[in-house]
Design an enzyme around this catalytic site. Sequence first.
Site, short mmCIF file in Angstrom:
data_model
loop_
_atom_site.label_atom_id
_atom_site.label_comp_id
_atom_site.label_asym_id
_atom_site.label_seq_id
_atom_site.Cartn_x
_atom_site.Cartn_y
_atom_site.Cartn_z
N GLY A 48 -2.38 -2.77 -7.32
CA GLY A 48 -1.17 -2.55 -8.10
C GLY A 48 -0.40 -3.70 -8.29
O GLY A 48 -0.60 -4.78 -7.89
N GLN A 53 6.73 -9.20 -10.41
CA GLN A 53 5.95 -9.99 -10.03
C GLN A 53 5.51 -10.90 -10.82
O GLN A 53 4.70 -11.96 -10.51
CB GLN A 53 4.68 -9.35 -9.23
N CYS A 104 -0.05 -8.36 -0.40
CA CYS A 104 0.60 -8.52 -1.81
C CYS A 104 0.37 -9.62 -2.58
O CYS A 104 0.42 -10.71 -1.99
CB CYS A 104 2.08 -8.61 -1.44
N LEU A 105 0.15 -9.49 -3.98
CA LEU A 105 -0.02 -10.57 -4.67
C LEU A 105 0.98 -11.79 -4.57
O LEU A 105 0.73 -12.98 -4.89
CB LEU A 105 -0.70 -10.29 -6.21
N HIS A 146 5.09 0.63 -2.22
CA HIS A 146 4.85 -0.81 -2.45
C HIS A 146 5.60 -1.34 -3.74
O HIS A 146 6.47 -2.09 -3.74
CB HIS A 146 3.51 -1.26 -2.00
N GLU A 147 5.03 -0.79 -4.84
CA GLU A 147 5.05 -1.33 -6.00
C GLU A 147 6.87 -0.77 -6.59
O GLU A 147 7.33 -1.72 -7.20
CB GLU A 147 4.08 -0.64 -7.13
N HIS A 150 9.23 -3.30 -5.29
CA HIS A 150 9.35 -4.33 -5.92
C HIS A 150 10.16 -4.35 -7.18
O HIS A 150 10.79 -5.49 -7.39
CB HIS A 150 8.00 -4.84 -6.77
ZN ZN Z 1 3.42 -6.46 -3.63
#
Ligand code: ZN
Length: 181
Positions: A48, A53, A104-105, A146-147, A150
Amino acid sequence: MSKRGFKILTYPNKFLHRVAQEVVDISDDLVKKVDRMWTTMYKNRGIGLAAPQVGLDMRLVVIDVGPKVSKDEGKLQNPFNKVVMINPVIKAASEELYEYEEGCLSVPGIQVCVERPEEVTVKFFDLSLKEHEITASGILAVCMQHEIDHLDGVLMIDHLPIREREMAIEEILDYKEKHRK
Ligand code: ZN
């Protein structure tokens, strides 16, 4: 799919802590950006990715929780789970919680256990501005929450108790120091 991905912003970049703007219309430029988000997500083996991000101030996420795409791209992908969500909103969440070890990236070098509602119903628009509502549990529910976090400037580490959060931050900074390019 676009070959050029975006650069991923990582903690402690302040942009990750902003509340993103709603998307008001779908331009060709936006469609291209979504394409580059997919490229970025797959290149980095994520499941995702949220627009903030990659430095985009918009409420938009891409999710593919199917088998990860490797070099023989395409075939391994699960198209059913591949979804673009514009202005997603959580309409309902179960009282039952589910704990999952998340990565998470934008938070490199660590994985943390986060407890979230086990099942959520999310309303969103697709790239044709058609409205959808899906109820999901398991990994898809984890990923959507989670997304969407963000988009509100919330990272997975923000769900941790203060002491654990501090330890996680030390680990991230340590990891970034060691992997500096
Ligand atoms: Zn993330």
